[in-house]
Design an enzyme around this catalytic site. Structure first.
Site, PDB file in Angstrom:
ATOM      1  N   GLN A  54       0.890  -0.996   0.158  1.00 41.40           N
ATOM      2  CA  GLN A  54      -0.290   0.010  -0.034  1.00 41.40           C
ATOM      3  C   GLN A  54       0.911   1.744   0.063  1.00 41.40           C
ATOM      4  OE1 GLN A  54      -2.797  -1.552   2.830  1.00 41.40           O
ATOM      5  NE2 GLN A  54      -4.157  -0.544   2.344  1.00 41.40           N
ATOM      6  N   LEU A 101      -7.527   1.722   3.023  1.00 40.74           N
ATOM      7  CA  LEU A 101      -6.403   3.093   3.104  1.00 40.74           C
ATOM      8  C   LEU A 101      -6.748   2.785   1.353  1.00 40.74           C
ATOM      9  CD1 LEU A 101      -4.343   3.663   5.872  1.00 40.74           C
ATOM     10  CD2 LEU A 101      -6.586   4.878   5.896  1.00 40.74           C
ATOM     11  N   HIS A 142      -6.466  -9.479   5.809  1.00 37.90           N
ATOM     12  CA  HIS A 142      -7.235  -8.466   5.190  1.00 37.90           C
ATOM     13  C   HIS A 142      -6.058  -8.305   4.673  1.00 37.90           C
ATOM     14  CE1 HIS A 142      -9.214  -4.381   4.345  1.00 37.90           C
ATOM     15  NE2 HIS A 142      -8.193  -4.108   4.187  1.00 37.90           N
ATOM     16  N   HIS A 146      -3.270  -8.468   1.216  1.00 37.77           N
ATOM     17  CA  HIS A 146      -2.364  -7.065   0.805  1.00 37.77           C
ATOM     18  C   HIS A 146      -0.900  -7.838   0.240  1.00 37.77           C
ATOM     19  CE1 HIS A 146      -4.914  -3.574   0.852  1.00 37.77           C
ATOM     20  NE2 HIS A 146      -5.585  -3.692   1.939  1.00 37.77           N
TER      21      HIS A 146
END
Ligand code: ZN
Length: 177
Positions: A54, A101, A142, A146
């Site tokens: 991210q 996010l 979660h 990613h």
């Protein structure tokens, strides 16, 4: 420390599985600085978890506030989880709301294993094994997704619950206690 730029859905960096770190790399200034910056970035944007892809870094690492309530009011010391391996405990799945996010202002209901164990390294390069139930288990699943290029939309049984944050607060927060 600095606030890092967060990749949003559509950026290819979010869709690529990333590589593990060895203990020498974990000890490096580069990775220690990345962990500090990721924690600062997560807190700045009031997230409960943030994975390296991210922030455009292709390594198997995430930071999370695992004791935090979903409201975000309870401050706990964030942890870094490196090279996580999830072992699902039992068969129970729980569906609940998630946000990300990298997918701002959107929530959706995602089924996750209720209980897991996680084997990983901590930021000192020590092997750790954590047990997690319910909300922290959800956060770990979660964030680990990613690292495999998976976003929470991919896990939803149906897209019918996709909700903008404003509508989530208006219509859907009452069923939480
Ligand atoms: Zn996310």
């Amino acid at each position: 420390m600095s606030i890092l730029k967060v990749a949003r859905m559509g950026h290819p960096v979010l869709r690529v599985p990333v590589r593990p770190l060895d203990r020498a790399e974990i000890a490096s200034t580069t990775i220690q600085q990345l962990i500090d910056d990721m924690i600062e970035t997560m807190e700045e944007y009031r997230g409960v978890g943030l994975a390296a892809p991210q922030v455009h870094e292709g390594v198997r690492l995430f930071v999370a506030s695992l004791d935090a309530e979903e409201s975000g009011d309870t401050r706990s010391e964030p942890v870094a989880i490196i090279n996580p391996e999830i072992i699902v405990v039992g068969r129970e799945m729980v569906e609940d709301w998630e946000g990300c996010l990298s997918i701002p202002e959107v929530r959706g209901r995602v089924p996750r294993a209720k209980e897991i164990k996680v084997r990983a390294f901590d930021r000192q390069g020590e092997r750790v094994e954590l047990s997690a139930l319910d909300f922290p288990a959800r956060v770990i699943q979660h964030e680990t997704d990613h690292l495999d290029g998976i976003l929470f939309f991919d896990r939803m049984r149906s897209l019918a619950s996709l909700t903008f944050l404003e509508e989530y607060r208006r219509f859907w927060t009452k069923d939480k206690d």
